[in-house]
Motif scaffolding. Structure first.
Motif, PDB file in Angstrom:
ATOM      1  N   ALA A 132       0.831  -1.205   0.000  1.00  0.00           N
ATOM      2  CA  ALA A 132       0.000   0.000   0.000  1.00  0.00           C
ATOM      3  C   ALA A 132       0.868   1.258   0.000  1.00  0.00           C
ATOM      4  N   TRP A 133       1.970   1.222   0.757  1.00  0.00           N
ATOM      5  CA  TRP A 133       2.876   2.371   0.808  1.00  0.00           C
ATOM      6  C   TRP A 133       3.516   2.612  -0.553  1.00  0.00           C
ATOM      7  N   GLU A 134       3.928   1.541  -1.221  1.00  0.00           N
ATOM      8  CA  GLU A 134       4.548   1.666  -2.539  1.00  0.00           C
ATOM      9  C   GLU A 134       3.537   2.189  -3.561  1.00  0.00           C
ATOM     10  N   GLU A 135       2.299   1.728  -3.449  1.00  0.00           N
ATOM     11  CA  GLU A 135       1.252   2.202  -4.358  1.00  0.00           C
ATOM     12  C   GLU A 135       0.987   3.690  -4.159  1.00  0.00           C
ATOM     13  N   GLN A 136       0.927   4.116  -2.886  1.00  0.00           N
ATOM     14  CA  GLN A 136       0.722   5.532  -2.597  1.00  0.00           C
ATOM     15  C   GLN A 136       1.908   6.365  -3.070  1.00  0.00           C
ATOM     16  N   ARG A 137       3.088   5.815  -2.910  1.00  0.00           N
ATOM     17  CA  ARG A 137       4.298   6.512  -3.365  1.00  0.00           C
ATOM     18  C   ARG A 137       4.278   6.712  -4.874  1.00  0.00           C
ATOM     19  N   GLN A 138       3.824   5.692  -5.606  1.00  0.00           N
ATOM     20  CA  GLN A 138       3.731   5.788  -7.061  1.00  0.00           C
ATOM     21  C   GLN A 138       2.703   6.837  -7.472  1.00  0.00           C
ATOM     22  N   LYS A 139       1.566   6.877  -6.749  1.00  0.00           N
ATOM     23  CA  LYS A 139       0.540   7.875  -7.051  1.00  0.00           C
ATOM     24  C   LYS A 139       1.070   9.285  -6.810  1.00  0.00           C
ATOM     25  N   ASN A 140       1.797   9.465  -5.710  1.00  0.00           N
ATOM     26  CA  ASN A 140       2.365  10.780  -5.413  1.00  0.00           C
ATOM     27  C   ASN A 140       3.374  11.193  -6.484  1.00  0.00           C
ATOM     28  N   ARG A 141       4.158  10.222  -6.974  1.00  0.00           N
ATOM     29  CA  ARG A 141       5.127  10.515  -8.021  1.00  0.00           C
ATOM     30  C   ARG A 141       4.426  10.935  -9.314  1.00  0.00           C
ATOM     31  N   GLU A 142       3.338  10.233  -9.633  1.00  0.00           N
ATOM     32  CA  GLU A 142       2.585  10.565 -10.842  1.00  0.00           C
ATOM     33  C   GLU A 142       1.936  11.942 -10.730  1.00  0.00           C
ATOM     34  N   LYS A 143       1.419  12.269  -9.531  1.00  0.00           N
ATOM     35  CA  LYS A 143       0.825  13.589  -9.326  1.00  0.00           C
ATOM     36  C   LYS A 143       1.872  14.687  -9.483  1.00  0.00           C
ATOM     37  N   ALA A 144       3.067  14.441  -8.922  1.00  0.00           N
ATOM     38  CA  ALA A 144       4.138  15.430  -9.020  1.00  0.00           C
ATOM     39  C   ALA A 144       4.550  15.645 -10.476  1.00  0.00           C
ATOM     40  N   MET A 145       4.633  14.562 -11.235  1.00  0.00           N
ATOM     41  CA  MET A 145       5.000  14.667 -12.648  1.00  0.00           C
ATOM     42  C   MET A 145       3.924  15.398 -13.437  1.00  0.00           C
TER      43      MET A 145
END
Length: 222
Positions: free
Chosen positions: A197-210
């Motif tokens: 779940a943490w990795e999934e949230q991290r990926q979402k945050n990265r996509e939002k930042a991009m």
């Protein structure tokens, strides 16, 4: 609410002892060891005093306290039963307590009082050879004897309540080593889910930042 499982039970002598044993093993498992250690400390002090003064008089109080602490290890169970049996009105009056388990909630009926409980409030499920034990976040413990199921099979109840609560049942009848292995496996599984779940949230945050970076670049071009 249409119940899927129903249990009508009474607080018997056996049930009170089961409650006491569960409470001691699950919530106060270290107390006997502490009592024995303190008892040994008292005997040690008594021996040192006798060795120093050469008289038994100064050691007697410590010996008595040590003996009392050791006796409590063996007598605390019957003492707890005597105390609980005099305080439990359901045991004295032999009230019939009804448990009704539906799709969205479960209820506990005691005489004219009805308590409605959500499955999300369950924080512990246990069983042995004769009982289910359900603990809640309100620090309540409910015992359901297998023989008192009047609707639904007790054998399928475990799967039902696990699905509703999301809690895995701990089998108290298993040897300690096996229970420890299962508990450790459950902890690892929960940790793996948390990491995922943490990795999934991290990926979402990265996509939002991009995405925000891309939008800023587009605004600059305009």
């Amino acid at each position: 609410m249409t119940p899927i499982y129903e249990v009508n039970t009474k607080h018997s002598k056996e049930m009170l002892y089961r409650f006491i044993d569960f409470d001691y093993k699950q919530r106060h498992a270290r107390i006997p060891m502490h009592l024995i250690v303190f008892g040994i400390c008292c005997f040690t002090v008594a021996a040192l005093l006798y060795r120093h003064y050469g008289q038994i008089g100064s050691s007697i109080p410590w010996i008595c306290v040590g003996i009392l602490l050791v006796l409590l290890v063996f007598l605390r169970r019957p003492i707890a039963f005597l105390k609980l049996s005099t305080q439990d009105e359901n045991y004295e009056k032999q009230n019939v307590i009804g448990f009704h388990f539906g799709h969205s909630e479960w209820t506990v009926k005691n005489e004219d009082q009805i308590s409605r409980i959500q499955y999300s409030e369950i924080n512990g499920l246990y069983k042995d050879k004769k009982y289910y034990y359900i603990s809640t976040k309100e620090n309540e413990l409910f015992l359901l004897p297998f023989q008192d199921f009047v609707k639904g099979e007790f054998k399928t109840f475990q799967e039902f309540v696990e699905q509703k609560s999301g809690i895995q049942t701990q089998d108290l009848a298993l040897p300690f080593k096996e229970r420890y292995k299962r508990k450790l496996a459950q902890i690892k599984a929960n940790q793996a889910k948390a990491d995922e779940a943490w990795e999934e949230q991290r990926q979402k945050n990265r996509e939002k930042a991009m995405e925000k970076k891309r939008q800023r670049q587009e605004r600059k071009k305009k």
